[in-house]
Design a protein around this motif. Structure first.
Motif, PDB file in Angstrom:
ATOM      1  N   ARG A 289       0.876  -1.276   0.004  1.00 22.98           N
ATOM      2  CA  ARG A 289      -0.057  -0.156  -0.031  1.00 22.98           C
ATOM      3  C   ARG A 289       0.864   1.082  -0.037  1.00 22.98           C
ATOM      4  N   TRP A 290       0.567   2.265  -1.002  1.00 24.32           N
ATOM      5  CA  TRP A 290       1.311   3.433  -0.794  1.00 24.32           C
ATOM      6  C   TRP A 290       0.746   4.336   0.221  1.00 24.32           C
ATOM      7  N   THR A 291       1.357   5.417   0.776  1.00 24.87           N
ATOM      8  CA  THR A 291       0.821   6.415   1.523  1.00 24.87           C
ATOM      9  C   THR A 291       0.525   7.503   0.511  1.00 24.87           C
ATOM     10  N   PRO A 292      -0.123   8.480   0.888  1.00 27.50           N
ATOM     11  CA  PRO A 292      -0.695   9.519  -0.072  1.00 27.50           C
ATOM     12  C   PRO A 292       0.444  10.415  -0.591  1.00 27.50           C
ATOM     13  N   ALA A 293       1.488  10.504   0.156  1.00 29.62           N
ATOM     14  CA  ALA A 293       2.593  11.270  -0.412  1.00 29.62           C
ATOM     15  C   ALA A 293       3.310  10.489  -1.544  1.00 29.62           C
ATOM     16  N   GLU A 294       3.536   9.091  -1.032  1.00 35.25           N
ATOM     17  CA  GLU A 294       3.935   8.233  -2.121  1.00 35.25           C
ATOM     18  C   GLU A 294       3.402   8.118  -3.442  1.00 35.25           C
ATOM     19  N   ALA A 295       1.982   7.993  -3.223  1.00 30.80           N
ATOM     20  CA  ALA A 295       1.066   7.846  -4.266  1.00 30.80           C
ATOM     21  C   ALA A 295       1.153   9.038  -5.238  1.00 30.80           C
ATOM     22  N   GLY A 296       1.381   9.997  -4.561  1.00 30.34           N
ATOM     23  CA  GLY A 296       1.397  11.489  -5.557  1.00 30.34           C
ATOM     24  C   GLY A 296       2.825  11.364  -6.150  1.00 30.34           C
ATOM     25  N   ALA A 297       3.766  11.252  -5.583  1.00 31.76           N
ATOM     26  CA  ALA A 297       5.053  11.083  -6.288  1.00 31.76           C
ATOM     27  C   ALA A 297       5.071  10.326  -7.350  1.00 31.76           C
ATOM     28  N   ALA A 298       4.749   9.057  -7.131  1.00 33.26           N
ATOM     29  CA  ALA A 298       4.580   7.926  -8.172  1.00 33.26           C
ATOM     30  C   ALA A 298       3.747   8.607  -9.419  1.00 33.26           C
ATOM     31  N   ALA A 299       2.526   9.143  -9.026  1.00 28.45           N
ATOM     32  CA  ALA A 299       1.809   9.499 -10.248  1.00 28.45           C
ATOM     33  C   ALA A 299       2.327  10.741 -10.854  1.00 28.45           C
ATOM     34  N   THR A 300       3.122  11.554 -10.375  1.00 31.45           N
ATOM     35  CA  THR A 300       3.742  12.715 -11.041  1.00 31.45           C
ATOM     36  C   THR A 300       4.766  12.124 -11.755  1.00 31.45           C
ATOM     37  N   ASP A 301       5.576  11.137 -11.400  1.00 29.28           N
ATOM     38  CA  ASP A 301       6.570  10.372 -12.520  1.00 29.28           C
ATOM     39  C   ASP A 301       5.995   9.751 -13.543  1.00 29.28           C
ATOM     40  N   LEU A 302       4.931   9.185 -13.198  1.00 29.07           N
ATOM     41  CA  LEU A 302       4.110   8.511 -14.366  1.00 29.07           C
ATOM     42  C   LEU A 302       3.647   9.489 -15.220  1.00 29.07           C
ATOM     43  N   LEU A 303       2.997  10.645 -15.070  1.00 29.00           N
ATOM     44  CA  LEU A 303       2.365  11.650 -15.766  1.00 29.00           C
ATOM     45  C   LEU A 303       3.736  12.301 -16.525  1.00 29.00           C
ATOM     46  N   THR A 304       4.701  12.264 -15.898  1.00 23.26           N
ATOM     47  CA  THR A 304       5.819  12.956 -16.687  1.00 23.26           C
ATOM     48  C   THR A 304       6.327  11.980 -17.964  1.00 23.26           C
ATOM     49  N   ALA A 305       6.203  10.701 -17.855  1.00 26.18           N
ATOM     50  CA  ALA A 305       6.585   9.900 -18.794  1.00 26.18           C
ATOM     51  C   ALA A 305       5.365   9.606 -19.814  1.00 26.18           C
ATOM     52  N   ALA A 306       4.023   9.771 -19.408  1.00 27.85           N
ATOM     53  CA  ALA A 306       2.879   9.543 -20.285  1.00 27.85           C
ATOM     54  C   ALA A 306       2.845  10.696 -21.398  1.00 27.85           C
ATOM     55  N   GLU A 307       2.061  10.014 -22.514  1.00 29.18           N
ATOM     56  CA  GLU A 307       1.696  10.988 -23.519  1.00 29.18           C
ATOM     57  C   GLU A 307       0.773  12.198 -22.874  1.00 29.18           C
ATOM     58  N   PRO A 308       0.831  13.255 -23.356  1.00 31.74           N
ATOM     59  CA  PRO A 308      -0.242  14.171 -22.864  1.00 31.74           C
ATOM     60  C   PRO A 308      -1.546  13.984 -23.613  1.00 31.74           C
ATOM     61  N   PRO A 309      -2.547  14.296 -22.653  1.00 32.95           N
ATOM     62  CA  PRO A 309      -3.910  14.166 -23.377  1.00 32.95           C
ATOM     63  C   PRO A 309      -4.222  15.145 -24.362  1.00 32.95           C
ATOM     64  N   ARG A 310      -5.062  14.743 -25.335  1.00 28.56           N
ATOM     65  CA  ARG A 310      -5.720  15.608 -26.417  1.00 28.56           C
ATOM     66  C   ARG A 310      -6.665  16.547 -25.688  1.00 28.56           C
ATOM     67  N   PRO A 311      -6.818  17.780 -25.895  1.00 28.90           N
ATOM     68  CA  PRO A 311      -7.630  18.817 -25.003  1.00 28.90           C
ATOM     69  C   PRO A 311      -9.010  18.338 -25.601  1.00 28.90           C
ATOM     70  N   ALA A 312     -10.087  18.755 -24.872  1.00 22.92           N
ATOM     71  CA  ALA A 312     -11.582  18.363 -25.347  1.00 22.92           C
ATOM     72  C   ALA A 312     -11.708  19.688 -26.347  1.00 22.92           C
ATOM     73  N   TYR A 313     -12.683  19.253 -27.077  1.00 24.24           N
ATOM     74  CA  TYR A 313     -13.080  20.215 -28.275  1.00 24.24           C
ATOM     75  C   TYR A 313     -13.557  21.576 -27.349  1.00 24.24           C
ATOM     76  N   GLY A 314     -12.943  22.845 -27.778  1.00 21.04           N
ATOM     77  CA  GLY A 314     -13.214  24.180 -27.448  1.00 21.04           C
ATOM     78  C   GLY A 314     -12.540  24.552 -26.232  1.00 21.04           C
ATOM     79  N   ALA A 315     -11.699  23.845 -25.883  1.00 29.37           N
ATOM     80  CA  ALA A 315     -10.843  23.928 -24.492  1.00 29.37           C
ATOM     81  C   ALA A 315      -9.836  24.849 -24.760  1.00 29.37           C
ATOM     82  N   ARG A 316      -9.254  25.775 -24.245  1.00 26.20           N
ATOM     83  CA  ARG A 316      -8.352  26.684 -24.421  1.00 26.20           C
ATOM     84  C   ARG A 316      -7.015  25.868 -24.313  1.00 26.20           C
ATOM     85  N   ARG A 317      -6.185  26.211 -25.254  1.00 22.09           N
ATOM     86  CA  ARG A 317      -4.937  25.654 -25.422  1.00 22.09           C
ATOM     87  C   ARG A 317      -3.780  26.158 -25.018  1.00 22.09           C
TER      88      ARG A 317
END
Length: 317
Positions: A289-317
């Motif tokens: 089990r992760w602690t909240p801080a550990e989960a946040g750090a892991a999620a941040t690292d994963l997001l850095t490695a992930a492809e950025p999402p395409r924006p919703a139609y009409g969203a500010r870019r």
């Protein structure tokens, strides 16, 4: 109607919301390939209001006018003007095909309308109306058609049945000001995947399409394209014409698409794309089990490695 290749000769196709726009284009294209058509349209306005509703099967509403077009070109078609988002309307839709032609091979779920609002201004009635016509209006015709095809398979008459559902880029990415529509269209994608998995044993293939074309529902989105004439060249390609989407729908609705099920396609102008949906990206596994801080750090690292999402139609870019 003169057949081009006879791709759908002998087949019976139901198209909902076929009085105008994409549905009309689909119905005409299926008829051109030899299919007999049930043209469904409830005859409402772009926001689902009843002002433009046909008075009945003997009237001259949008469904009847498309039937007249098909017959004038030598094809075979009948009209259905019921509300396919009700059990009675969906049941009578399937019954109309069976009574008129003795069979049902392809169901194209296309009916829908818009009531766009930003979320803070979107009231419950507008939410319910849009989800009802798009999502429930897909489920009920599919359910009644599937019951027929299951009975056919159980009687030893294995169908080569096809269902083409209509989603949207709004269902794939979201669209600002269209929370109700985006949610319904995303739901259609989930319904498509479940139906493909459940109905394959009965000889039914189910796919979904996210089209982009000029219709009553998109006239504001494509206002510039509508305002710009194709030019002096009579053969210039009208990229936003709904007829550009129909060839893929016809192929998916034909026996020629054997083996293709549970897929989502985008179709616009001359472009066809197979959408690959949600797939697992970067993953981290602590093994505990992760602690909240550990989960946040892991999620941040994963997001850095992930492809950025395409924006919703009409969203500010």
């Amino acid at each position: 109607m003169a057949s081009t290749t006879g791709l759908c000769a002998g087949r019976v196709t139901v198209v909902t919301g076929a009085g105008r726009g994409l549905g009309r284009a689909h119905a005409l294209a299926f008829a051109a390939e030899g299919a007999r058509i049930v043209v469904n349209d409830y005859g409402v306005g772009p926001d689902g209001s009843a002002a433009r509703r046909s008075s009945g099967s003997s009237g001259s509403g949008p469904a009847e006018r498309v039937v007249e077009e098909i017959r004038a070109a030598g094809g075979t078609a009948v009209a259905h003007t019921g509300d396919i988002a009700t059990a009675e309307g969906a049941s009578s839709l399937v019954a109309t095909a069976l009574d008129a032609f003795g069979r049902l091979d392809t169901l194209v779920n296309n009916a829908g309308f818009l009531r766009d609002r930003m979320l803070v201004n979107l009231d419950e009635d507008d939410w319910d109306a849009v989800v009802r016509v798009h999502l429930k209006g897909h489920f009920l015709p599919l359910r009644h058609a599937a019951a027929h095809w299951r009975a056919e398979a159980g009687s030893g008459r294995a169908p080569a049945a096809r269902v083409v559902n209509t989603s949207s880029g709004a269902g794939l990415l979201g669209s600002v000001g269209q929370g109700n529509y985006s949610a319904a269209k995303a739901g259609i994608l989930g319904l498509t995947l479940v139906a493909a998995a459940e109905l394959g044993r009965y000889g039914v293939q189910v796919n979904a399409l996210a089209p982009a074309a000029r219709t009553r529902m998109t006239e504001q989105v494509f206002a510039d394209a509508m305002a710009a004439p194709p030019g002096d060249d009579a053969d210039a390609f009208d990229a936003m014409a709904p007829e550009n989407v129909s060839p893929l729908v016809v192929w998916l609705g034909s026996a020629a698409s054997a083996g293709v099920t549970g897929r989502v396609f985008e179709a616009e102008a001359g472009r066809i794309t197979v959408m690959e949906g949600w797939r697992a990206g970067p993953t981290a596994d602590k093994g505990a089990r992760w602690t909240p801080a550990e989960a946040g750090a892991a999620a941040t690292d994963l997001l850095t490695a992930a492809e950025p999402p395409r924006p919703a139609y009409g969203a500010r870019r």
